[in-house]
Motif scaffolding. Structure first.
Motif, mmCIF file in Angstrom:
data_model
loop_
_atom_site.group_PDB
_atom_site.id
_atom_site.type_symbol
_atom_site.label_atom_id
_atom_site.label_comp_id
_atom_site.label_asym_id
_atom_site.label_seq_id
_atom_site.Cartn_x
_atom_site.Cartn_y
_atom_site.Cartn_z
ATOM 1 N N ILE A 1 55.314 49.636 24.207
ATOM 2 C CA ILE A 1 55.369 49.657 22.741
ATOM 3 C C ILE A 1 53.983 49.409 22.162
ATOM 4 C CG2 ILE A 1 56.235 48.428 20.711
ATOM 5 C CD1 ILE A 1 58.849 47.953 22.312
ATOM 6 N N ALA A 2 53.316 48.367 22.660
ATOM 7 C CA ALA A 2 51.981 48.054 22.149
ATOM 8 C C ALA A 2 50.998 49.183 22.438
ATOM 9 C CB ALA A 2 51.494 46.749 22.766
ATOM 10 N N GLY A 3 51.081 49.757 23.630
ATOM 11 C CA GLY A 3 50.193 50.847 23.989
ATOM 12 C C GLY A 3 50.401 52.076 23.138
ATOM 13 N N MET A 4 51.671 52.415 22.883
ATOM 14 C CA MET A 4 51.952 53.583 22.046
ATOM 15 C C MET A 4 51.497 53.358 20.612
ATOM 16 S SD MET A 4 53.023 56.670 21.869
ATOM 17 C CE MET A 4 54.021 57.012 23.331
ATOM 18 N N ALA A 5 51.672 52.146 20.113
ATOM 19 C CA ALA A 5 51.196 51.846 18.760
ATOM 20 C C ALA A 5 49.683 52.022 18.673
ATOM 21 C CB ALA A 5 51.597 50.427 18.374
ATOM 22 N N ALA A 6 48.980 51.591 19.708
ATOM 23 C CA ALA A 6 47.526 51.744 19.721
ATOM 24 C C ALA A 6 47.123 53.211 19.811
ATOM 25 C CB ALA A 6 46.935 50.956 20.891
ATOM 26 N N VAL A 7 47.789 53.968 20.677
ATOM 27 C CA VAL A 7 47.483 55.389 20.827
ATOM 28 C C VAL A 7 47.703 56.131 19.512
ATOM 29 C CG1 VAL A 7 48.310 57.525 21.903
ATOM 30 C CG2 VAL A 7 47.887 55.514 23.307
ATOM 31 N N LYS A 8 48.749 55.747 18.794
ATOM 32 C CA LYS A 8 49.055 56.436 17.537
ATOM 33 C C LYS A 8 48.185 55.965 16.377
ATOM 34 C CE LYS A 8 53.681 58.104 18.487
ATOM 35 N NZ LYS A 8 54.959 58.485 17.878
ATOM 36 N N GLY A 9 47.451 54.878 16.584
ATOM 37 C CA GLY A 9 46.542 54.411 15.548
ATOM 38 C C GLY A 9 47.171 53.501 14.518
#
Length: 240
Positions: free
Chosen positions: A27-35
């Motif tokens: 979840i945290a990684g996807m949030a970061a990837v999406k900006g």
């Protein structure tokens, strides 16, 4: 004031309807990837994956807010967000005592897994978390406030488990200052039909149960600082 991109209604694999890939680190990684600048973890009637999500989000430079999507006694869904992790975990214990206990059938509803900060499974919750609680919507604002948090009704434009679909109206003595829409295209109509919303900050979140459904950075919130207090103060109308 600064603008933060946000998604304040996300489920992990602790929610039985959450995909198994919705682990804290993912979840945290996807949030970061999406900006995204700020996210909130809001599992059904539980905050127990909030510590792991907050730890993972810090590694990615994403602000994570501890929260819960509570199911009231009227089957109305509301998002509760907290200024501190400690307050969220205290609220978690209170809500769990009020949860209508019914064994979870993983074959029907899915697994309910608690993770640590290393994305390792620590426990499986045996009672179905999507059940209702013995907490009324009318009492929820003051209850959440007593635990150092705020609440807003979730996806009020949906046809199920929303304030408008289940109660049919907004109680005139309501105290919430923000409300969530699933689709902002419904905003004008809802404000016209429900004047209470004219005075609310209207936000939209993903209610994501799958990684790909986490919002793109399309929506922003104005805050005085990038912090949990800054975001919650903005939602509570205390940002000016």
């Amino acid at each position: 004031m600064i603008s933060l991109t946000y998604d304040l209604h996300i489920h992990s694999c602790l929610s039985p309807c959450g995909d198994d890939d919705m682990t804290p680190a993912n979840i945290a990684g996807m949030a970061a990837v999406k900006g995204l600048d700020v996210i909130a973890l809001t599992d059904h009637n539980s905050c127990r994956n909030c510590p792991a999500v907050m730890a993972a989000a810090r590694e990615y430079g994403v602000l994570a807010i501890p929260g819960m999507e509570i199911n009231t006694s009227e089957e109305v869904h509301a998002v509760c967000l907290f200024y501190t992790l400690e307050a969220a975990m205290d609220f978690d214990g209170y809500v769990y005592d009020k949860l209508v206990k019914f064994p979870n059938d993983e074959g029907i509803f899915g697994r309910q897994q608690v993770y640590d900060e290393m994305d390792r499974v620590q426990a499986s919750e045996p009672n179905l978390l999507i059940n209702s609680t013995d907490i009324s919507f009318d009492s929820l604002w003051e209850l959440t406030r007593s635990f150092n948090g705020i609440m807003f009704p979730a996806h009020i434009d949906k046809n199920a488990n929303s304030l408008l679909s289940n109660l049919g109206f907004i109680p005139p003595d309501s105290r919430f200052t923000s409300a969530e829409l699933a689709n902002m295209k419904n905003l004008h109509k809802l404000k016209k039909e429900n004047p209470y919303l004219q005075h609310c900050k209207i936000i939209t979140n993903s209610d994501a149960h799958y990684l790909e459904h986490i919002h793109e950075p399309d929506w922003t919130i104005q805050v005085y600082e990038k912090s949990i207090q800054g975001v919650l103060d903005a939602l509570a109308g205390r940002c000016l």
